[in-house]
Design a protein around this motif. Structure first.
Motif, PDB file in Angstrom:
ATOM      1  N   TYR A  71       0.803  -1.224   0.000  1.00  9.30           N
ATOM      2  CA  TYR A  71       0.000   0.000   0.000  1.00  9.30           C
ATOM      3  C   TYR A  71       0.838   1.279   0.000  1.00  9.30           C
ATOM      4  O   TYR A  71       0.306   2.359  -0.260  1.00  9.30           O
ATOM      5  CB  TYR A  71      -0.936   0.004   1.213  1.00  9.30           C
ATOM      6  N   TYR A  74       0.710   3.606  -3.024  1.00  9.32           N
ATOM      7  CA  TYR A  74      -0.557   4.323  -3.161  1.00  9.32           C
ATOM      8  C   TYR A  74      -0.582   5.552  -2.266  1.00  9.32           C
ATOM      9  O   TYR A  74      -0.928   6.653  -2.701  1.00  9.32           O
ATOM     10  CB  TYR A  74      -1.722   3.391  -2.817  1.00  9.32           C
ATOM     11  N   TYR A  75      -0.192   5.382  -1.011  1.00  8.97           N
ATOM     12  CA  TYR A  75      -0.241   6.505  -0.070  1.00  8.97           C
ATOM     13  C   TYR A  75       0.803   7.559  -0.385  1.00  8.97           C
ATOM     14  O   TYR A  75       0.557   8.750  -0.217  1.00  8.97           O
ATOM     15  CB  TYR A  75      -0.069   5.999   1.363  1.00  8.97           C
ATOM     16  N   ALA A  79      -0.020   5.894  -6.541  1.00 12.47           N
ATOM     17  CA  ALA A  79       0.041   4.827  -7.549  1.00 12.47           C
ATOM     18  C   ALA A  79      -1.031   3.787  -7.267  1.00 12.47           C
ATOM     19  O   ALA A  79      -1.635   3.787  -6.204  1.00 12.47           O
ATOM     20  CB  ALA A  79       1.422   4.180  -7.526  1.00 12.47           C
ATOM     21  N   GLY A  80      -1.262   2.897  -8.221  1.00 11.71           N
ATOM     22  CA  GLY A  80      -2.291   1.876  -8.050  1.00 11.71           C
ATOM     23  C   GLY A  80      -1.850   0.779  -7.094  1.00 11.71           C
ATOM     24  O   GLY A  80      -0.664   0.633  -6.793  1.00 11.71           O
ATOM     25  N   VAL A  81      -2.828   0.031  -6.614  1.00 11.13           N
ATOM     26  CA  VAL A  81      -2.549  -1.123  -5.775  1.00 11.13           C
ATOM     27  C   VAL A  81      -2.625  -2.365  -6.671  1.00 11.13           C
ATOM     28  O   VAL A  81      -3.532  -2.470  -7.490  1.00 11.13           O
ATOM     29  CB  VAL A  81      -3.590  -1.230  -4.637  1.00 11.13           C
ATOM     30  N   ALA A  82      -1.667  -3.257  -6.517  1.00 12.98           N
ATOM     31  CA  ALA A  82      -1.615  -4.439  -7.388  1.00 12.98           C
ATOM     32  C   ALA A  82      -2.862  -5.301  -7.221  1.00 12.98           C
ATOM     33  O   ALA A  82      -3.321  -5.527  -6.116  1.00 12.98           O
ATOM     34  CB  ALA A  82      -0.383  -5.269  -7.062  1.00 12.98           C
TER      35      ALA A  82
ATOM     36  N   GLY B 185      -6.639   2.514  -4.790  1.00 10.89           N
ATOM     37  CA  GLY B 185      -5.542   2.063  -5.637  1.00 10.89           C
ATOM     38  C   GLY B 185      -6.005   1.351  -6.886  1.00 10.89           C
ATOM     39  O   GLY B 185      -5.195   0.938  -7.700  1.00 10.89           O
ATOM     40  N   SER B 187      -7.464  -1.562  -7.320  1.00 12.50           N
ATOM     41  CA  SER B 187      -7.436  -3.015  -7.449  1.00 12.50           C
ATOM     42  C   SER B 187      -8.824  -3.622  -7.268  1.00 12.50           C
ATOM     43  O   SER B 187      -9.047  -4.771  -7.616  1.00 12.50           O
ATOM     44  CB  SER B 187      -6.456  -3.636  -6.456  1.00 12.50           C
TER      45      SER B 187
END
Lengths: 215, 268
Positions: A71, A74-75, A79-82, B185, B187
Motif C-alpha cells: 500500500y 498508493y499513499y 500509484a495503483g494497488v496491485a 488504488g 485493485s
C-alpha cells in the motif's frame, strides 16, 4: 461446513502458500548472496549503505514491510494497488529474507581461514576461481543448518500475507473460523503447516547428508 | 545457606499473604465501584475509533461513557479484534461488544444477551467518483471488496450469494481501511460496506461516492455474555435516561454521518 469442505478450502489456500514459499526462496537465495558480497565490499560507502539497508529490513516487522510494499506506493505517490497480491507479497518476502540470508552467507564466508586464500593464490587460482571452487563449497556446507532454520520460519511467515488480504491458507482459515465460529480451521491449518515443515526438514536433511562427503 | 533460603522463602510467603489481604481490603472498600469495559472495533468511524487526541471516541463510545457516568461506573474501552470479538467477550476481556455491531440470529442462537436494536443500518456500495457503477446491477464482472467479519461479508455469502457470484472477484479484506485503500488504488471497483462508515470515509476523503441503494437492512445492537441480562438491563436503562434527558441527541448531533432518522431511540 463439513471438515472435508473445510480441508479442501484450506488445501486450495495451501497452493498459494506454496507459491509464496517457493518464489520467495527462488528470489531471496541469490539476492542474499549479492547483498552479502555488497556488505563485504572493501568500498566503505557500499558496505555502509548495505549495512544500513539490512538493519532496516531486520529491524522492522515483516508485517509492516508487507503493508509498505503493497500500500506504500498508493499513499506516497497515488500509484495503483496491485490486483494480484502475489507480486507485492513475494517482493516484500524476498527482500526481507535476502537480508537474513545475506548475513548467514557473510558469516559462512568469513569463517573460512585466510590461509586458504593465500594457498589458492600460491597455486595460481584467480580470485573468482578461489571463491567459486574453494570457498563457496565449504560455505554452503557450513551454513546449511542456519538456512534450514530460515526456510522453516518462512513456511510459517507466509501466514502474514493475510495482512494484505492475499488468499493464502491462513487468510482462508481466518475466514472460515469467522463464518463458522469455530476453531477447527486453525487446527487443520496448523496440521498443514506442520506437515509442510516436516517435508522441508526432510529435504534439507537429505541435502545436508549428501554434502557431508568427507565423512 | 539452607537457612538463608528457608528464610527468604518464608518471607516471600508472608508477603504473598499480605498482598492477598490488601487486595481483599481494597475490594471490599470499593465493592460498589463497577468497572465496565466496552469492547469496540477501534477502526469503525464514526461509531468507534481512535480520536485526534489519542483517546477512543465515536458515537457508541460517547454514549457508553455517558451511560456509565450515569450509573456511577468506571468506564474503560477495550479494542477487540473484530473477527474474534465474541471469543474475546466470552474470555472476559470486555463486558460487552458495542461498536456498530449488526445483530445476527446466530448470536442469539449462541446464547448471547443482545440489547434492543438502536440503529437501522443498510449496506451500500462505495465507489470512486466517476465510476460507471451506479447500482448493484452494474457489479457483474467487477471486483468488490468487503471486510472480514462484517455483516456485509455474511450477507454476500448468504442472502446476496447470487450477487456475489456475478462478481469477477470478491476480496475479503482485513480492515475497512484496507478495503478503501484497495478501492483508491484501483485493485477493486467497489467496496460493500455499512452506510455510516462509507459516508464518513467519503466525507473525509475526496474522490469517493456512496451509491444510494440500500442493499440489506439490518440493525445494530449490543452483545453481552449469556447470563448478563442484568447488566444489559442496567445499560439499556441508562441509555433510555440519556435519550429522555436529551444527552443522546446531543451526542448524535456531533456525528453528521449518523443520520438521526436511523437512530431507533430518537424515532420512538
Amino acid at each position: 461446513m463439513t471438515l472435508l469442505t473445510m480441508t479442501v478450502k484450506l488445501a486450495e489456500g495451501l497452493g498459494k502458500t506454496c507459491a509464496i514459499f517457493f518464489l520467495t526462496l527462488l528470489f531471496s537465495l541469490p539476492l542474499g548472496m549479492v547483498v552479502a558480497l555488497l556488505r563485504m565490499s572493501k568500498n566503505r560507502l557500499i558496505s555502509g549503505v548495505t549495512r544500513f539497508v539490512i538493519s532496516i529490513l531486520r529491524g522492522t516487522p515483516l508485517m509492516l514491510q508487507l503493508l509498505a510494499v503493497t500500500y506504500g506506493p498508493y499513499y506516497l505517490f497515488g500509484a495503483g494497488v496491485a490486483r494480484n497480491k502475489l507480486i507485492p507479497v513475494v517482493v516484500a518476502f524476498a527482500i526481507n529474507y535476502a537480508a537474513y540470508f545475506a548475513e548467514i552467507y557473510r558469516g559462512g564466508i568469513e569463517s573460512i581461514p585466510v590461509g586458504q586464500y593465500e594457498a589458492a593464490e600460491v597455486l595460481g587460482y584467480t580470485k573468482l576461481q578461489t571463491f567459486v571452487r574453494i570457498i563457496l563449497p565449504q560455505v554452503v556446507k557450513r551454513i546449511l543448518p542456519s538456512i534450514t532454520n530460515e526456510v522453516v520460519t518462512l513456511v510459517k511467515d507466509t501466514s502474514m500475507a493475510f495482512t494484505v488480504s492475499y488468499q493464502e491458507m491462513f487468510t482462508i482459515g481466518k475466514q472460515i473460523a469467522n463464518s463458522q465460529t469455530s476453531f477447527t480451521p486453525f487446527l487443520v491449518a496448523g496440521v498443514f503447516y506442520y506437515v509442510f515443515n516436516g517435508v522441508v526438514d526432510f529435504a534439507m536433511g537429505r541435502i545436508e547428508k549428501r554434502l557431508n562427503y568427507y565423512q | 545457606m539452607k537457612r538463608v533460603f528457608a528464610f527468604v522463602l518464608a518471607l516471600a510467603m508472608v508477603c504473598c499473604l499480605a498482598a492477598c489481604g490488601s487486595t481483599n481490603n481494597a475490594a471490599s472498600a470499593d465493592r460498589d465501584k463497577v468497572t465496565f469495559t466496552m469492547g469496540v472495533d477501534p477502526e469503525y468511524p464514526p461509531f468507534s475509533y481512535l480520536g485526534d487526541n489519542g483517546q477512543y471516541t465515536g458515537f457508541d463510545v460517547e454514549v457508553c461513557a455517558a451511560a456509565c457516568e450515569l450509573l456511577g461506573w468506571d468506564f474503560q474501552v477495550f479494542a477487540v479484534n473484530w473477527d474474534e470479538k465474541l471469543i474475546q467477550l466470552d474470555a472476559g476481556e470486555c463486558d460487552c461488544v458495542w461498536s456498530g455491531m449488526t445483530i445476527l440470529d446466530s448470536m442469539k442462537e449462541a446464547g448471547y444477551v443482545i440489547s434492543q436494536p438502536y440503529y437501522d443500518n443498510t449496506q451500500v456500495l462505495l465507489v470512486k467518483e466517476g465510476s460507471d457503477i451506479t447500482s448493484s446491477a452494474d457489479l457483474a464482472g467487477k471486483r468488490v471488496a468487503v471486510m472480514l467479519g462484517t455483516s456485509g461479508e455474511a450477507m454476500l455469502a448468504d442472502d446476496l450469494a447470487d450477487l456475489a457470484a456475478s462478481f469477477d472477484d470478491l476480496m475479503i479484506c482485513n480492515s475497512f481501511l484496507s478495503c478503501f485503500t484497495e478501492l483508491g488504488g484501483g485493485s477493486v471497483d467497489a467496496v460493500f460496506v455499512d452506510l455510516p462508515v462509507a459516508a464518513a470515509y467519503a466525507a473525509e476523503n475526496p474522490g469517493f461516492t456512496v451509491i444510494n441503494e440500500a442493499l440489506g437492512a439490518e440493525q445494530y445492537g449490543i452483545a453481552f455474555r449469556s447470563g448478563d441480562q442484568a447488566l444489559c438491563d442496567a445499560i439499556e436503562g441508562a441509555v433510555a435516561e440519556l435519550v429522555s434527558n436529551g444527552t443522546y441527541a446531543e451526542i448524535a448531533a456531533k456525528y453528521p454521518d449518523i443520520s438521526p432518522d436511523n437512530l431507533v431511540f430518537l424515532n420512538k
